[in-house]
Design a protein around this motif. Structure first.
Motif, mmCIF file in Angstrom:
data_model
loop_
_atom_site.group_PDB
_atom_site.id
_atom_site.type_symbol
_atom_site.label_atom_id
_atom_site.label_comp_id
_atom_site.label_asym_id
_atom_site.label_seq_id
_atom_site.Cartn_x
_atom_site.Cartn_y
_atom_site.Cartn_z
ATOM 1 N N ARG A 235 0.856 -1.189 0.000
ATOM 2 C CA ARG A 235 0.000 0.000 0.000
ATOM 3 C C ARG A 235 0.887 1.232 0.000
ATOM 4 O O ARG A 235 1.976 1.219 0.565
ATOM 5 N N ALA A 236 0.408 2.297 -0.629
ATOM 6 C CA ALA A 236 1.228 3.500 -0.752
ATOM 7 C C ALA A 236 0.372 4.745 -0.558
ATOM 8 O O ALA A 236 -0.819 4.769 -0.882
ATOM 9 N N ALA A 237 0.993 5.790 -0.022
ATOM 10 C CA ALA A 237 0.350 7.096 0.137
ATOM 11 C C ALA A 237 1.342 8.160 -0.318
ATOM 12 O O ALA A 237 2.524 8.100 0.020
ATOM 13 N N THR A 238 0.856 9.117 -1.100
ATOM 14 C CA THR A 238 1.682 10.236 -1.557
ATOM 15 C C THR A 238 1.356 11.457 -0.721
ATOM 16 O O THR A 238 0.191 11.824 -0.563
ATOM 17 N N LEU A 239 2.394 12.086 -0.178
ATOM 18 C CA LEU A 239 2.212 13.241 0.704
ATOM 19 C C LEU A 239 2.847 14.472 0.085
ATOM 20 O O LEU A 239 3.988 14.429 -0.387
ATOM 21 N N ASN A 240 2.104 15.573 0.101
ATOM 22 C CA ASN A 240 2.610 16.875 -0.327
ATOM 23 C C ASN A 240 2.859 17.742 0.905
ATOM 24 O O ASN A 240 2.558 17.337 2.036
ATOM 25 N N ALA A 241 3.388 18.931 0.700
ATOM 26 C CA ALA A 241 3.621 19.840 1.817
ATOM 27 C C ALA A 241 2.320 20.080 2.575
ATOM 28 O O ALA A 241 1.276 20.368 1.976
ATOM 29 N N GLY A 242 2.357 19.946 3.888
ATOM 30 C CA GLY A 242 1.161 20.118 4.705
ATOM 31 C C GLY A 242 0.401 18.831 4.952
ATOM 32 O O GLY A 242 -0.612 18.843 5.656
#
Length: 313
Positions: A205-212
């Motif tokens: 499983r994967a999650a992409t995180l941006n600033a904030g």
């Protein structure tokens, strides 16, 4: 090769030979030589990178798929001869054996409770390490780190070809050039991003995180949250900021920040807290501020602090 660079090349080769020796322990001298002149580091890491690329080339055939077997077999045979010839040439030039091409050089960073350290890696990445933290690095592979316990903030130097990876148990955090914070939790990891983009992987499983963005990755999945980018590194200044965070996670942060275990009563584990906690100052002053901010009682049970419900009048 110019006359000016020749001595540096020879010195870099000598250091690379020594670093490949399993008994090598002159890390401070090696670092001092790298810091002595920017050209030293440039030449050394160029040679080390060339060595690493040859190792990758050697491993590539075994990782390839079985498509077009006849053509692939012919290509593999050709590549093996070219790779072997290149590897023998590098081994002869560097004066190292085959073991030296792949042997890691681990480096364990341990901070005392309440201590903070800043590390600059060979690729330009800066790691801010919180107290009570164990961080495992590899001097020959500065684009990889393992957080065994505690907390660390990573300011990653950009490199399109080589992503920076932080491993936290079964969680892998991959980044191409940004600022992000990683905390080892008892049952997973928390990742928050101040700048750029990171990917968090856990068992397919994967999650992409941006600033904030932030996420807590556990066996049961991902729990997302929103963070203020400017507050991601606030712990370095003795301040912990939260937006609807569970008390059990806050207890982990307090354990790291205060340098002693902080537990939480079962009935308060899932209580949610928003706001900022100040953890700097004299212990008694910090205790009183935390009681007000958490609307709870902080008691010392001999092994550390415990967050308990306030007594009903």
């Amino acid at each position: 090769m110019t006359d000016t660079s020749h001595p540096v090349e020879r010195a870099a080769l000598d250091w690379l030979v020594r670093v490949n020796d399993p008994a090598f322990d002159a890390w401070d001298d090696w670092q001092a030589w790298l810091d002595q002149d920017p050209l030293n580091a440039t030449v050394y890491w160029r040679l080390a990178t060339a060595e690493a690329e040859i190792v990758d080339a050697m491993a590539a055939p075994s990782r390839r798929s079985g498509l077009r077997p006849a053509r692939e077999a012919r290509r593999r045979s050709s590549r093996m001869w070219l790779t072997a010839a290149a590897a023998v040439l590098v081994a002869a030039l560097f004066g190292i054996g085959w073991y030296g091409l792949t042997r890691p050089q681990p480096w364990l960073v341990e901070t005392a409770p309440g201590e903070q350290r800043a590390l600059e890696l060979a690729d330009g990445t800066i790691v801010h390490v919180a107290g009570g933290t164990r961080l495992r690095l590899d001097r020959r592979n500065p684009r990889n780190a393992t957080l065994e316990s505690g907390r660390a903030l990573f300011e990653v130097a950009h490199d399109d070809r080589r992503p920076f990876v932080v491993e936290v148990g079964e969680v892998a955090v991959t980044d191409l050039g940004t600022v992000f914070d990683v905390t080892r939790l008892p049952d997973g990891a928390r990742v928050t991003v101040s700048e750029g983009v990171v990917r968090v992987d856990l068992k397919g499983r994967a999650a992409t995180l941006n600033a904030g963005d932030g996420v807590i990755a556990r066996e049961r999945g991902f729990e997302r949250r929103t963070v203020a980018p400017a507050a991601v590194d606030a712990w370095r200044d003795g301040r912990l900021a939260y937006d609807n965070e569970r008390m059990e996670v806050i207890a982990t942060d307090l354990s790291i920040a205060l340098g002693q275990p902080v537990s939480v009563a079962p009935e308060l584990t899932d209580r949610r807290i928003s706001g900022s906690l100040s953890v700097s100052g004299a212990p008694e002053s910090v205790r009183r501020r935390l009681e007000l901010s958490l609307d709870a009682k902080m008691t010392n049970n001999g092994a550390g602090w415990r967050i308990e419900p306030r007594a009903v009048p």
